[in-house]
Design an enzyme around this catalytic site. Sequence first.
Site, PDB file in Angstrom:
ATOM      1  N   THR A 161       0.807  -1.145   0.049  1.00  0.00           N
ATOM      2  CA  THR A 161       0.140  -0.071   0.015  1.00  0.00           C
ATOM      3  C   THR A 161       0.863   1.330  -0.021  1.00  0.00           C
ATOM      4  OG1 THR A 161      -1.545   1.216   1.595  1.00  0.00           O
ATOM      5  CG2 THR A 161      -0.189  -0.362   2.407  1.00  0.00           C
ATOM      6  N   ASP A 162       0.360   2.244  -0.517  1.00  0.00           N
ATOM      7  CA  ASP A 162       1.052   3.682  -0.317  1.00  0.00           C
ATOM      8  C   ASP A 162       1.141   4.209   1.006  1.00  0.00           C
ATOM      9  OD1 ASP A 162      -1.549   4.289  -0.102  1.00  0.00           O
ATOM     10  OD2 ASP A 162      -1.581   5.955  -1.515  1.00  0.00           O
ATOM     11  N   GLU A 163       0.443   3.483   1.974  1.00  0.00           N
ATOM     12  CA  GLU A 163       0.305   4.207   3.305  1.00  0.00           C
ATOM     13  C   GLU A 163       1.606   3.847   3.989  1.00  0.00           C
ATOM     14  OE1 GLU A 163      -3.307   3.393   5.300  1.00  0.00           O
ATOM     15  OE2 GLU A 163      -4.317   3.201   3.424  1.00  0.00           O
ATOM     16  N   TYR A 182      -1.863  -0.493  10.910  1.00  0.00           N
ATOM     17  CA  TYR A 182      -1.959  -1.380   9.735  1.00  0.00           C
ATOM     18  C   TYR A 182      -0.661  -0.860   8.701  1.00  0.00           C
ATOM     19  CZ  TYR A 182      -3.243  -1.621   4.574  1.00  0.00           C
ATOM     20  OH  TYR A 182      -3.184  -1.990   3.494  1.00  0.00           O
ATOM     21  N   LYS A 219       2.214  -3.507   7.443  1.00  0.00           N
ATOM     22  CA  LYS A 219       2.393  -3.697   5.816  1.00  0.00           C
ATOM     23  C   LYS A 219       3.954  -3.483   5.600  1.00  0.00           C
ATOM     24  CE  LYS A 219      -0.056  -4.724   3.004  1.00  0.00           C
ATOM     25  NZ  LYS A 219      -0.164  -5.967   2.179  1.00  0.00           N
TER      26      LYS A 219
HETATM   27  P1  NAD Z   1      -9.556  -7.629   2.538  1.00  0.00           P
HETATM   28  O1  NAD Z   1      -9.495  -7.101   3.633  1.00  0.00           O
HETATM   29  O2  NAD Z   1     -10.780  -7.402   1.433  1.00  0.00           O
HETATM   30  O3  NAD Z   1      -9.188  -9.223   2.008  1.00  0.00           O
HETATM   31  C1  NAD Z   1      -8.218  -9.718   2.791  1.00  0.00           C
HETATM   32  C2  NAD Z   1      -8.225 -11.126   2.277  1.00  0.00           C
HETATM   33  O4  NAD Z   1      -7.365 -11.880   3.013  1.00  0.00           O
HETATM   34  C3  NAD Z   1      -9.561 -11.968   2.821  1.00  0.00           C
HETATM   35  O5  NAD Z   1     -10.048 -12.567   2.054  1.00  0.00           O
HETATM   36  C4  NAD Z   1      -9.174 -12.593   4.120  1.00  0.00           C
HETATM   37  O6  NAD Z   1     -10.103 -13.741   4.516  1.00  0.00           O
HETATM   38  C5  NAD Z   1      -7.758 -12.995   3.924  1.00  0.00           C
HETATM   39  N1  NAD Z   1      -6.995 -13.134   5.378  1.00  0.00           N
HETATM   40  C6  NAD Z   1      -6.961 -12.364   6.330  1.00  0.00           C
HETATM   41  N2  NAD Z   1      -6.189 -12.867   7.128  1.00  0.00           N
HETATM   42  C7  NAD Z   1      -5.532 -14.058   6.533  1.00  0.00           C
HETATM   43  C8  NAD Z   1      -4.817 -15.071   7.150  1.00  0.00           C
HETATM   44  N3  NAD Z   1      -4.202 -14.849   8.387  1.00  0.00           N
HETATM   45  N4  NAD Z   1      -4.412 -16.104   6.299  1.00  0.00           N
HETATM   46  C9  NAD Z   1      -5.137 -16.298   4.919  1.00  0.00           C
HETATM   47  N5  NAD Z   1      -6.023 -15.298   4.570  1.00  0.00           N
HETATM   48  C10 NAD Z   1      -6.100 -14.148   5.417  1.00  0.00           C
HETATM   49  O7  NAD Z   1      -8.437  -6.707   1.529  1.00  0.00           O
HETATM   50  P2  NAD Z   1      -8.173  -6.187   0.313  1.00  0.00           P
HETATM   51  O8  NAD Z   1      -8.652  -4.743   0.353  1.00  0.00           O
HETATM   52  O9  NAD Z   1      -8.672  -7.035  -0.908  1.00  0.00           O
HETATM   53  O10 NAD Z   1      -6.628  -5.819   0.168  1.00  0.00           O
HETATM   54  C11 NAD Z   1      -5.746  -7.021  -0.267  1.00  0.00           C
HETATM   55  C12 NAD Z   1      -4.285  -6.528  -0.098  1.00  0.00           C
HETATM   56  O11 NAD Z   1      -4.180  -5.497  -0.989  1.00  0.00           O
HETATM   57  C13 NAD Z   1      -4.065  -6.374   1.154  1.00  0.00           C
HETATM   58  O12 NAD Z   1      -2.569  -6.925   1.467  1.00  0.00           O
HETATM   59  C14 NAD Z   1      -3.685  -4.838   1.135  1.00  0.00           C
HETATM   60  O13 NAD Z   1      -2.882  -4.570   2.277  1.00  0.00           O
HETATM   61  C15 NAD Z   1      -3.451  -4.681   0.014  1.00  0.00           C
HETATM   62  N6  NAD Z   1      -3.758  -2.970  -0.515  1.00  0.00           N
HETATM   63  C16 NAD Z   1      -5.247  -2.855  -0.459  1.00  0.00           C
HETATM   64  C17 NAD Z   1      -5.697  -1.497  -0.900  1.00  0.00           C
HETATM   65  C18 NAD Z   1      -7.323  -1.157  -0.763  1.00  0.00           C
HETATM   66  O14 NAD Z   1      -7.379   0.076  -1.054  1.00  0.00           O
HETATM   67  N7  NAD Z   1      -7.953  -1.976  -0.448  1.00  0.00           N
HETATM   68  C19 NAD Z   1      -4.646  -0.522  -1.324  1.00  0.00           C
HETATM   69  C20 NAD Z   1      -3.358  -1.209  -1.428  1.00  0.00           C
HETATM   70  C21 NAD Z   1      -2.883  -2.208  -1.124  1.00  0.00           C
HETATM   71  P1  TYD Z   2     -10.647   4.152   4.390  1.00  0.00           P
HETATM   72  O1  TYD Z   2     -11.689   3.285   3.208  1.00  0.00           O
HETATM   73  O2  TYD Z   2     -10.740   3.155   5.762  1.00  0.00           O
HETATM   74  O3  TYD Z   2      -9.212   3.865   3.882  1.00  0.00           O
HETATM   75  P2  TYD Z   2      -7.812   4.307   4.473  1.00  0.00           P
HETATM   76  O4  TYD Z   2      -7.860   4.716   5.636  1.00  0.00           O
HETATM   77  O5  TYD Z   2      -6.929   2.760   4.198  1.00  0.00           O
HETATM   78  O6  TYD Z   2      -7.265   5.241   3.548  1.00  0.00           O
HETATM   79  O7  TYD Z   2     -10.778   5.517   4.454  1.00  0.00           O
HETATM   80  C1  TYD Z   2     -10.661   6.324   3.450  1.00  0.00           C
HETATM   81  C2  TYD Z   2     -10.646   7.633   3.887  1.00  0.00           C
HETATM   82  O8  TYD Z   2     -12.038   8.075   4.491  1.00  0.00           O
HETATM   83  C3  TYD Z   2      -9.904   7.906   5.193  1.00  0.00           C
HETATM   84  O9  TYD Z   2      -9.298   9.492   5.089  1.00  0.00           O
HETATM   85  C4  TYD Z   2     -10.825   7.780   6.432  1.00  0.00           C
HETATM   86  C5  TYD Z   2     -12.223   8.428   5.675  1.00  0.00           C
HETATM   87  N1  TYD Z   2     -13.331   7.598   6.464  1.00  0.00           N
HETATM   88  C6  TYD Z   2     -14.313   8.560   6.698  1.00  0.00           C
HETATM   89  O10 TYD Z   2     -14.388   9.897   6.997  1.00  0.00           O
HETATM   90  N2  TYD Z   2     -15.231   7.956   7.356  1.00  0.00           N
HETATM   91  C7  TYD Z   2     -15.457   6.599   7.690  1.00  0.00           C
HETATM   92  O11 TYD Z   2     -16.456   5.933   8.035  1.00  0.00           O
HETATM   93  C8  TYD Z   2     -14.384   5.933   7.018  1.00  0.00           C
HETATM   94  C9  TYD Z   2     -14.482   4.291   7.064  1.00  0.00           C
HETATM   95  C10 TYD Z   2     -13.305   6.328   6.368  1.00  0.00           C
END
Ligand code: NAD
Ligand code: TYD
Length: 349
Positions: free
Chosen positions: A130-132, A155, A159
């Site tokens: 992630t960019d975070e 988080y 990561k």
């Molecule tokens: P998500 O929370 O929707 O899915 C996570 C999946 O991992 C789920 O299916 C869960 O069952 C599985 N999981 C969790 N713990 C586990 C474990 N101990 N063993 C096996 N499986 C496990 O997440 P997402 O949004 O699809 O993100 C997927 C990946 O991409 C993550 O690594 C996240 O850090 C990264 N990522 C997400 C975003 C975003 O905006 N969602 C952005 C950049 C990177």
């Molecule tokens: P989120 O979807 O939780 O992603 P991340 O924290 O990983 O960026 O949140 C996106 C942005 O929205 C973040 O600045 C927090 C804000 N946010 C709210 O304002 N209200 C909410 O209920 C949630 C879940 C997030």
Amino acid sequence: MPIVWVTGGAGFIGSHLVRHLVHTQPNWHIVTIDALTYAGNLANLADLKDAPNHTFLRVNIADGPAVEKAWEAYPPDRILHLAAESHVDRSILSPLDFVHTNVLGTVTLLEMARKHWKGRTDVLFYQVSTDEVYGSLAPEDFFREGSSYDPRSPYSASKAAADHFVRAYGHTYGIPYLISNCGNNYGPYQFPEKLIPLTITHLMERKPIPVYGTGQNVRDWIYVEDHVRAIALLAEKGQRGHTYLIGARCPRPNLEIVTLLCDLYDELTGARDSRQLITFVKDRPGHDFRYAIEPSPELHALGWQPQVSLHEGLRKTLHWYLQNQAWVNAVRSGEYQSYYALQYGERLR
Ligand code: NAD
Ligand code: TYD
């Protein structure tokens, strides 16, 4: 036939990636490795039930013996590692869950790779990150390849630790790896705890839409399918040992996203005055102010471009949630209620 593991393949991004690979790589055997936590859901992969080149294994990546057993049954040539605890607010409530899966789980997979991939150069450990990990930006600044790590939430710290372990295993044991760091994804199948699906479900239920602080925090948005195409491309053509930044040049303040969703919802459904549901609530502790990505030039050189604009992506996403109320009800039926009460009870009282 190469065996490709997608860990976290039953989650949001993972399920889109599995579907993409099953359809575009008929000569790869795709193995979804997923523990099915609250965020993982087999319904996300229901349409792949009969796909001959896909297997699902319920495995917790932090459980060494279980991973070993899966490895013996389906020894991977590539691991596309997405399994993670992924929600910042939950990491603030229970950081140890994030250490367990994101750090210990990643190192457990790396240990397995060290043991079984000795000397192989035709394999790949692809860490989806992630960019975070880069922390919070001043206005006008951008994350770039080579920006220093400065994680500030449990988080992002977990990561960042996982990314460092991947590089350390590459450097020390010669495991071929690649890392990509992407911004905020949105689209179908996203668990309705994240900003966009939470807003949509609250619009559908005419409930207050919680916006943290002033709503001026900025996130850089990308439609999930665009991210997935970048991962699939890099898994084939990316340079080993390299880190890529994936982004669609779409940084927006949260309030703009939420307002846009309200207006699109009114346009699509004939509802009125959805903006009135917007409710400013107590801020997230340590809330990072701004994320914005300067995408890797190498990614464009490989032929990748985002294809879905913000408006089009939000429209597609709204449509999907409107048509999949049963999916929303199912994923929110379990543990979600207690999380929701803990996270929003005080805020929306
Ligand atoms: P998500 O929370 O929707 O899915 C996570 C999946 O991992 C789920 O299916 C869960 O069952 C599985 N999981 C969790 N713990 C586990 C474990 N101990 N063993 C096996 N499986 C496990 O997440 P997402 O949004 O699809 O993100 C997927 C990946 O991409 C993550 O690594 C996240 O850090 C990264 N990522 C997400 C975003 C975003 O905006 N969602 C952005 C950049 C990177
Ligand atoms: P989120 O979807 O939780 O992603 P991340 O924290 O990983 O960026 O949140 C996106 C942005 O929205 C973040 O600045 C927090 C804000 N946010 C709210 O304002 N209200 C909410 O209920 C949630 C879940 C997030």
